[in-house]
Design a protein around this motif. Structure first.
Motif, PDB file in Angstrom:
ATOM      1  N   LEU A  38     -48.163  23.518  93.039  1.00 42.04           N
ATOM      2  CA  LEU A  38     -47.149  23.225  92.031  1.00 42.04           C
ATOM      3  C   LEU A  38     -46.523  24.510  91.529  1.00 42.04           C
ATOM      4  CD1 LEU A  38     -48.907  20.521  89.813  1.00 42.04           C
ATOM      5  CD2 LEU A  38     -47.132  20.145  91.531  1.00 42.04           C
ATOM      6  N   GLY A  39     -45.207  24.564  91.536  1.00 41.49           N
ATOM      7  CA  GLY A  39     -44.484  25.583  90.810  1.00 41.49           C
ATOM      8  C   GLY A  39     -44.453  25.143  89.362  1.00 41.49           C
ATOM      9  N   PRO A  40     -43.422  25.502  88.610  1.00 43.37           N
ATOM     10  CA  PRO A  40     -43.390  25.106  87.207  1.00 43.37           C
ATOM     11  C   PRO A  40     -43.296  23.593  87.030  1.00 43.37           C
ATOM     12  CG  PRO A  40     -41.276  26.048  87.889  1.00 43.37           C
ATOM     13  CD  PRO A  40     -42.247  26.299  89.000  1.00 43.37           C
ATOM     14  N   VAL A  41     -44.250  23.020  86.306  1.00 36.50           N
ATOM     15  CA  VAL A  41     -44.239  21.606  85.917  1.00 36.50           C
ATOM     16  C   VAL A  41     -44.654  21.549  84.461  1.00 36.50           C
ATOM     17  CG1 VAL A  41     -45.145  19.283  86.313  1.00 36.50           C
ATOM     18  CG2 VAL A  41     -44.809  20.821  88.256  1.00 36.50           C
ATOM     19  N   ALA A  74     -46.456  37.700  97.164  1.00 37.22           N
ATOM     20  CA  ALA A  74     -45.917  36.533  96.467  1.00 37.22           C
ATOM     21  C   ALA A  74     -44.758  36.920  95.555  1.00 37.22           C
ATOM     22  CB  ALA A  74     -47.027  35.852  95.662  1.00 37.22           C
ATOM     23  N   LEU A  75     -44.884  38.053  94.869  1.00 36.35           N
ATOM     24  CA  LEU A  75     -43.800  38.519  94.004  1.00 36.35           C
ATOM     25  C   LEU A  75     -42.549  38.837  94.819  1.00 36.35           C
ATOM     26  CD1 LEU A  75     -45.748  40.846  91.549  1.00 36.35           C
ATOM     27  CD2 LEU A  75     -44.592  38.694  90.971  1.00 36.35           C
ATOM     28  N   LEU A 130     -46.836  23.021 101.188  1.00 33.51           N
ATOM     29  CA  LEU A 130     -45.878  22.235 100.400  1.00 33.51           C
ATOM     30  C   LEU A 130     -45.813  22.829  98.999  1.00 33.51           C
ATOM     31  CD1 LEU A 130     -44.059  19.760  99.747  1.00 33.51           C
ATOM     32  CD2 LEU A 130     -46.159  18.501  99.239  1.00 33.51           C
ATOM     33  N   LEU A 131     -44.597  23.097  98.525  1.00 35.52           N
ATOM     34  CA  LEU A 131     -44.375  23.614  97.174  1.00 35.52           C
ATOM     35  C   LEU A 131     -43.503  22.626  96.415  1.00 35.52           C
ATOM     36  CD1 LEU A 131     -44.443  25.898  95.014  1.00 35.52           C
ATOM     37  CD2 LEU A 131     -42.370  26.817  96.108  1.00 35.52           C
ATOM     38  N   ALA A 191     -47.825  30.080  92.504  1.00 35.50           N
ATOM     39  CA  ALA A 191     -48.038  28.966  93.427  1.00 35.50           C
ATOM     40  C   ALA A 191     -48.178  29.443  94.865  1.00 35.50           C
ATOM     41  CB  ALA A 191     -46.879  27.970  93.315  1.00 35.50           C
ATOM     42  N   LEU A 192     -47.464  30.514  95.212  1.00 36.46           N
ATOM     43  CA  LEU A 192     -47.480  31.011  96.588  1.00 36.46           C
ATOM     44  C   LEU A 192     -48.735  31.826  96.922  1.00 36.46           C
ATOM     45  CD1 LEU A 192     -43.754  32.165  97.008  1.00 36.46           C
ATOM     46  CD2 LEU A 192     -44.827  30.083  97.904  1.00 36.46           C
TER      47      LEU A 192
END
Length: 289
Positions: free
Chosen positions: A85-88, A139-140, A181-182, A174-175
Motif C-alpha cells: 500500500l502506498g498512501p491510504v 526506493a527514494l 502490486l502497488l 511501499a517500494l
C-alpha cells in the motif's frame, strides 16, 4: 501471463457487502503485469475498500479475484506478501511526529519481518544495515524524493512535507519490499494540475519497471484504464446484512465505532448516505481487525 516483477490482476463480479449493504459490487478487472489502472467513483462508493480487498487486507464477500496467481479471498495472506500500500488515509498514515529519516528506517525495519525470523537473525548486523540503506536509497530514487532538497534534509519532520512529497515518501516506503502490486488511495487529493501530472509520471515510471499499479483518483488521464465503483440504489424494504468480515494487517488508526440502527429494517435516506455508511463501516471494521 504473470511476470516476476508485476502481478496480473483479474476480477469477476468482485464485491463486498457489509452491515449496511454493498460497499462495492460487480467489479471486473483484467490488468496485465506492469500496467496502471485508475479507480474512480463518488465518495463512499467503496474505492478505498476495493484497494484493500485487492491487496489482501479486506475480505471480499462476492465473486473472486486473482492477484499474481493467488486467488482471493482464499489466498489473502499470499496476496499481502506481493502487494504493498502506498498512501491510504486512516490505514497506513505517515507518523507526523517522526522525521523523514526515522520514517524510512521504521519502514525498513518493518519490512525485515517479512524475510522470516531465522533469516533475519542469521544476517550480520552490519550487513543488515547496509542492505536497508541500499534499499532505502533505491526506493527514494524510484519515488523521486531527493532528501537533499527538503528544508532540513533527512531530519525534516514528516508534518512539514508538502502533499506531493508525502506521496513520494509513502511510495518509497511501499517500494522497500519490492512489491509486484502497488495500490495508492486519493492520488490527486490536494494537488495542483502540475503536481497531478508529476504524480502520474511517477506511477508511469514505477509501472515501466514492471510493478502493477492501482490508484484511486478523482479523474485519470485519458490514456489510463479506469475501474469505476458505485453501488445501485437499494430497494426501499431492503434489510442490511452483517455477513461481511473485512480483514487487514494494518495497524489500528481509529477508535471510531460504526453506527448501527436499532431497527433491522431501517431505511437509508438516500443512495449516497447508504454507500458512505457502508464504506465507513467496512473501514472501521478493518481498522479494528
Amino acid at each position: 501471463m504473470d511476470s516476476p516483477h508485476g502481478a496480473a490482476v483479474k476480477a469477476e463480479d468482485f464485491g463486498l457487502k457489509g452491515p449496511r449493504g454493498w460497499v462495492f459490487r460487480n467489479i471486473a478487472i483484467d490488468a496485465a503485469p506492469g500496467s496502471i489502472t485508475a479507480v474512480e467513483g463518488p465518495s463512499g462508493s467503496g474505492r478505498t475498500c476495493l484497494l484493500l480487498a485487492l491487496t489482501g487486507r479486506m475480505k471480499p464477500t462476492a465473486g473472486h479475484a486473482e492477484v499474481g496467481g493467488h486467488r482471493l479471498p482464499k489466498k489473502m495472506a499470499a496476496v499481502r506478501r506481493v502487494a504493498a500500500l502506498g498512501p491510504v488515509s486512516g490505514v497506513n498514515d505517515l507518523d507526523q511526529a517522526l522525521t523523514v529519516a526515522e520514517q524510512l528506517r521504521e519502514g525498513a525495519l518493518l519490512q525485515r519481518r517479512y524475510e522470516g525470523p531465522i533469516r533475519a537473525l542469521l544476517r550480520p548486523r552490519g550487513e543488515s544495515r547496509a542492505s536497508a540503506a541500499a534499499r532505502i536509497e533505491e526506493a527514494l530514487a524510484v519515488a523521486g524524493l531527493d532528501l537533499a532538497t527538503l528544508p532540513k534534509g533527512p531530519r525534516t519532520s514528516v508534518r512539514d512535507l508538502e502533499r506531493l512529497e508525502s506521496v513520494r515518501l509513502s511510495v518509497a516506503i511501499a517500494l522497500l519490499g519490492d512489491p509486484r502490486l502497488l495500490a495508492l488511495d486519493d492520488l490527486d487529493l490536494k494537488l495542483s494540475d502540475a503536481e497531478r501530472a508529476e504524480a502520474w509520471s511517477l506511477l508511469r515510471a514505477i509501472a515501466a519497471r514492471g510493478t502493477t499499479v492501482f490508484a484511486v483518483c478523482s479523474e485519470a488521464p485519458q490514456d489510463i484504464p479506469v475501474v469505476r465503483t458505485g453501488t445501485p440504489a437499494k430497494t426501499p424494504d431492503a434489510k442490511p446484512e452483517t455477513d461481511a468480515k473485512p480483514e487487514t494487517d494494518a495497524k489500528p488508526e481509529s477508535d471510531t465505532k460504526p453506527e448501527t440502527s436499532t431497527k433491522p429494517d431501517a431505511k437509508p435516506d438516500t443512495k449516497t448516505e447508504t454507500n458512505t455508511k457502508g464504506t465507513d463501516d467496512a473501514l472501521a471494521e478493518a481498522r479494528r481487525a
